[in-house]
Motif scaffolding. Structure first.
Motif, mmCIF file in Angstrom:
data_model
loop_
_atom_site.group_PDB
_atom_site.id
_atom_site.type_symbol
_atom_site.label_atom_id
_atom_site.label_comp_id
_atom_site.label_asym_id
_atom_site.label_seq_id
_atom_site.Cartn_x
_atom_site.Cartn_y
_atom_site.Cartn_z
ATOM 1 N N PRO A 207 0.804 -1.233 0.000
ATOM 2 C CA PRO A 207 0.000 0.000 0.000
ATOM 3 C C PRO A 207 0.831 1.274 0.000
ATOM 4 N N ASN A 208 2.106 1.173 0.423
ATOM 5 C CA ASN A 208 2.961 2.353 0.460
ATOM 6 C C ASN A 208 3.750 2.556 -0.836
ATOM 7 N N ASN A 209 3.454 1.778 -1.871
ATOM 8 C CA ASN A 209 4.072 2.057 -3.174
ATOM 9 C C ASN A 209 3.718 3.496 -3.538
ATOM 10 N N ASN A 210 4.739 4.272 -3.907
ATOM 11 C CA ASN A 210 4.546 5.717 -3.981
ATOM 12 C C ASN A 210 5.313 6.310 -5.157
ATOM 13 N N PRO A 211 4.944 7.521 -5.584
ATOM 14 C CA PRO A 211 5.606 8.107 -6.754
ATOM 15 C C PRO A 211 7.091 8.383 -6.552
ATOM 16 N N MET A 212 7.525 8.657 -5.333
ATOM 17 C CA MET A 212 8.940 8.892 -5.091
ATOM 18 C C MET A 212 9.747 7.615 -5.302
ATOM 19 N N SER A 213 9.253 6.507 -4.768
ATOM 20 C CA SER A 213 9.949 5.229 -4.969
ATOM 21 C C SER A 213 10.000 4.855 -6.434
ATOM 22 N N ARG A 214 8.896 5.064 -7.149
ATOM 23 C CA ARG A 214 8.887 4.698 -8.574
ATOM 24 C C ARG A 214 9.863 5.565 -9.367
ATOM 25 N N MET A 215 9.907 6.856 -9.050
ATOM 26 C CA MET A 215 10.856 7.749 -9.724
ATOM 27 C C MET A 215 12.297 7.320 -9.455
#
Length: 385
Positions: A207-215
């Motif tokens: 649930p904490n998958n986030n745009p910062m991690s993906r970037m």
């Protein structure tokens, strides 16, 4: 946008020559006696002696613990904690690969004397406080210098994790010059490990998958995909070494906040039972887990593909996920890594035991983009055999 939390090290120092500044960097935290944690292999490189000399010139008293083992067992962690408490250590420095950094995190916590190792396994069970902590990686793979995770071998072959932002370091010091001496096989295995961190962080069902991690995962794959083979074939290439170390850092930040999944869950039993290095364990199961996931969830791998391998941008998106997986296999082969479990001396009859062990990694399996059963795990190990 969903709510998310993002944690990382308080301060990151990156650049060639950062080790020479270690005394000044440490002075910003403490003047107390230091415990330097490392492993026997690092002792042979001369880097530990350099670090001790640099810290000594800054006036620090240094106690050395150099008995860290790969996949560190509980007993070694407790030995280091006993040394820290008996010597009244005021600050911990971890120097080396992921195992040394993981041990340093736990020693900084447990040496305070308010918690026991047996009580803190799992997510969010650490209360703190901890001693000041500096981590200095010498491999480009684990990203441990910026992750709130420490992995411990418990019993004979099972791995368990301590997960808490409290064990993130105060300062991470990254000097790519320290990775120049890494042998090609270790460079390759740790490099694939960093790529796995980025891939699993990006695709994570957490649930904490986030745009910062993906970037961060995207940039990590651009750096590692573009430099790993050069770093393996030309170990003196400082540009490639720098790109690998920064890529490892960014991948570490990504998966520290969007956790890894089935690749790691199936890799851990290989390390626990057969002491296969973690990066190589990941490499052995990576394509087989991704093929399993991509049958139902190809989108994240299709999206990531051009970041690691620019030429894949020209491929039809419907075919890109599979092309990405095959390029990862090709890269692993070109880097000289073993490609199946048979090459590691693993007998087919132990595959069911590996599947049983993998299912104990529920902390990781819940993050997989496709639900995975014991039968699925056994089929993946059979494919990897």
């Amino acid at each position: 946008m969903n709510e998310f939390t993002f944690n990382t090290a308080k301060s990151i120092r990156f650049g060639s020559g950062q080790l020479d500044l270690l005394g000044d960097i440490t002075k910003t935290l403490t003047d107390d006696k230091l415990l330097l944690i490392t492993d026997p292999g690092m002792m042979a490189t001369g880097i530990v002696d350099r670090a001790i000399n640099i810290l000594g010139q800054s006036g620090f008293e240094i106690v050395l613990f150099n008995e860290v083992e790969a996949d560190p067992p509980e007993v070694k962690i407790l030995q280091a904690v006993e040394l820290a408490t008996s010597q009244k250590i005021g600050c911990v420095i971890g120097l080396g690969g992921g195992s040394s950094l993981d041990v340093a995190k736990l020693v900084a916590l447990l040496a305070v004397g308010k918690e026991k190792l047996s009580d803190i396994y799992g997510v969010g069970n650490v209360k703190g406080p901890r001693l000041p902590l500096i981590l200095v990686p010498t491999t480009s793979g684990t990203g441990s210098e910026v992750t709130p995770i420490s992995i411990v071998t418990t019993g004979t072959n099972e791995k368990m994790g301590v997960v808490s932002p409290i064990i993130l370091p105060d300062i991470a010091v990254l000097d790519p010059v320290l990775t120049i001496g890494l042998p090609p096989h270790i460079t390759a295995a740790t490099g694939i490990d960093a790529m796995v961190h980025a891939i699993e962080a990006y695709a994570s069902a957490n649930p904490n998958n986030n745009p910062m991690s993906r970037m961060l995962a995207e940039k990590a794959l651009t750096l590692t995909g573009g430099s790993l083979l050069t770093a393996v074939q030309d170990g003196q290439n400082l540009t490639a070494r720098s790109d690998m170390l920064l890529g490892s850092l960014l991948a570490g930040q990504a998966f520290a906040n969007s956790p890894v999944a089935a690749v790691h869950a199936l890799a851990y039993p290989l390390g626990g039972r057969f002491h296969i290095p973690h990066g190589l364990s990941n490499a052995l199961v990576l394509p087989h887990v991704l093929r399993f996931n991509a049958e139902l969830k190809p989108e994240p791998y299709a999206e990531l593909a051009p970041f690691a391998f620019a030429e894949l941008a020209q491929i039809d998106p419907q075919k890109r996920a599979n092309a990405f997986i095959e390029k990862l296999v090709e890269l692993s082969c070109d880097c000289g890594l073993q490609q199946n479990l048979r090459q590691m001396g693993i007998a087919q009859e132990v595959l069911p035991d590996l599947a049983d062990d993998a299912m104990n990694q529920s902390r990781l399996l819940v993050n997989n983009p496709r639900a995975l059963t014991r039968e699925d795990a056994l089929a993946i190990y059979s494919s990897a055999f």
